[in-house]
Write an enzyme that holds these catalytic residues in place. Structure first.
Site, PDB file in Angstrom:
ATOM      1  N   TYR A 151      -6.348   6.809   3.702  1.00 28.75           N
ATOM      2  CA  TYR A 151      -6.508   5.739   2.714  1.00 28.75           C
ATOM      3  C   TYR A 151      -5.766   4.474   3.149  1.00 28.75           C
ATOM      4  O   TYR A 151      -6.344   3.379   3.213  1.00 28.75           O
ATOM      5  CB  TYR A 151      -6.018   6.153   1.314  1.00 28.75           C
ATOM      6  N   GLU A 200       0.817  -1.212   0.000  1.00 29.48           N
ATOM      7  CA  GLU A 200       0.000   0.000   0.000  1.00 29.48           C
ATOM      8  C   GLU A 200       0.854   1.267   0.000  1.00 29.48           C
ATOM      9  O   GLU A 200       0.485   2.263  -0.622  1.00 29.48           O
ATOM     10  CB  GLU A 200      -0.958   0.003   1.195  1.00 29.48           C
ATOM     11  N   ASP A 216      -9.574   6.282  -2.597  1.00 28.05           N
ATOM     12  CA  ASP A 216      -8.388   6.686  -3.351  1.00 28.05           C
ATOM     13  C   ASP A 216      -8.870   7.339  -4.649  1.00 28.05           C
ATOM     14  O   ASP A 216     -10.064   7.593  -4.818  1.00 28.05           O
ATOM     15  CB  ASP A 216      -7.496   5.474  -3.628  1.00 28.05           C
TER      16      ASP A 216
END
Length: 377
Positions: free
Chosen positions: A134, A51, A152
DNA sequence: AATTCGGGGTA
DNA sequence: TACCCAGAATT
């Protein structure tokens, strides 16, 4: 009712719509998702790494970096113990280098203060450097099945089209709206898959330019599709225009053949290209190229480097998202018999490295271009 | 709310 | 070219 709540209710999904959207999206995802190395792995650390790498970076770019990273730092303990220099070497070329520094620092926090376990809640995750709304939602939902949403760029676009949401998608009011809608929509029984399905849809079907609506599993629910011009949403984000910057860079060389050594300087950890190495570089913020040469000359002299006359390597332009950098490149040879131990007058660490070492050194794409110029000359 | 952080894919 | 990418931190 507050204005924000008013706007939210105007776009809100009904319970039936939620249910239908979830089923359609999850079914589509199960059949059409791309096979990606970080899918369905169950390792919170690996999810975390993926991520961070994926922030503002496309999937295709990340894949090789992700493999190399997990091979070199298989666990959060390995990363926490690693040297910053090795961390930067593996990140070099990926951009936004602060991400690597924060990931490294946060790994140490997890090991030293959290018993080596990646935190499971959004709140705890956000306390770590480099993890924002996020990424916290992504890790919590994907690695720990917490029923929390993510927003996102993909989700912004998908929701904007589904509900025909206009205006700047980055504006605070719209951000609150996206998070509220995503929170209503996320499937509490499969939050990780649902969030990834939303993003996958945005990445492969509901694309910015030419969405393939005919393949979209939720087009019946899409107001923008019904209106006929899905690309009307979201509004194009206004971006900061590139500021001009001129720098002078000198490839300072000592020795020849296998004994050849290059002078490199390490940039400070913060700011542009933080922690990367470069050839000695001076910045002329005003863009007055004429003064760069003299300044560079003075800088090298101050560092105690007696060099030959510079060999002009020409100019090149390197584009960052926010900077248009003109690089005036030159090459010099050191006149003395031995290279100086260091160059104490430089504020930052310096080193003399071989051509092979240069290859492995974490350097920016701009400096690779300068090196290419030198090799041509 | 605006700016600062890279580099590359894509039309 | 221009846009955008599984954004976060800082001012």
């Amino acid at each position: 009712m507050s204005r924000t709540a008013e706007i939210a209710s105007e776009h809100q999904f009904s319970a039936d719509e939620c249910d239908s959207l979830r089923r359609a999206l999850l079914s589509w995802y199960a059949h059409h998702k791309r096979e990606l190395p970080w899918r369905d792995i169950g390792d919170p650390y690996a999810v975390w790494v993926s991520e961070i790498m994926l922030q503002q970076t496309q999937v295709a770019t990340v894949i090789d970096y992700y493999h190399r990273w997990l091979e070199r730092f298989p666990t959060v303990e390995d990363l926490a113990r690693a040297e910053r220099e090795d961390v930067m070497e593996l990140w070099a070329g990926l951009g936004y280098y602060r991400r690597a520094r924060f990931l490294h620092e946060s790994a140490a926090v997890v090991v030293d203060e959290m018993g080596g376990e990646v935190p499971r809640t959004v709140k705890q995750l956000k306390s770590l450097k480099g993890i924002g709304p996020y990424t916290a939602g992504a890790i919590a939902s994907i690695a720990f099945d917490e029923p929390v949403p993510v927003v996102d760029g993909n989700v912004e676009r998908v929701l904007s089209r589904l509900r025909a949401i206009s205006g700047d998608p980055k504006a605070t009011a719209n951000q609150k709206l996206y998070w509220a809608l995503a929170g209503d929509l996320v499937d509490p029984d499969a939050p990780g898959d649902f969030n990834q399905a939303m993003m996958e849809l945005g990445a492969t079907i509901c694309t910015p330019q030419s969405p393939t609506c005919m393949l979209c599993p939720v087009r019946e629910h899409c107001i923008a599709f019904a209106e006929g011009e899905p690309t009307e949403y979201p509004a194009t984000a206004k971006r900061t225009r590139q500021r001009p910057m001129t720098v002078g860079t000198s490839v300072v060389v000592f020795g020849t053949g296998r004994a050849e050594r290059f002078l490199v300087v390490k940039r400070p950890p913060d700011g542009l290209l933080g922690g990367l190495w470069e050839f000695p570089t001076v910045v002329d913020e005003d863009g007055k190229a004429s003064s760069v040469d003299a300044y560079l000359e003075q800088c090298l002299a101050t560092a105690g480097l007696e060099t030959s006359e510079p060999n002009d390597l020409g100019e090149l332009v390197h584009h960052f998202s926010h900077i248009r950098m003109t690089i005036r490149a030159e090459a010099r040879r050191l006149d003395t018999e031995e290279p100086p131990e260091g160059a104490a007058e430089f504020d930052q660490p310096v080193d003399w490295v071989s051509r092979d070492e240069l290859e492995r050194l974490p350097m920016s794409a701009a400096m690779r271009k300068v090196l290419a110029l030198y090799e041509q000359a």
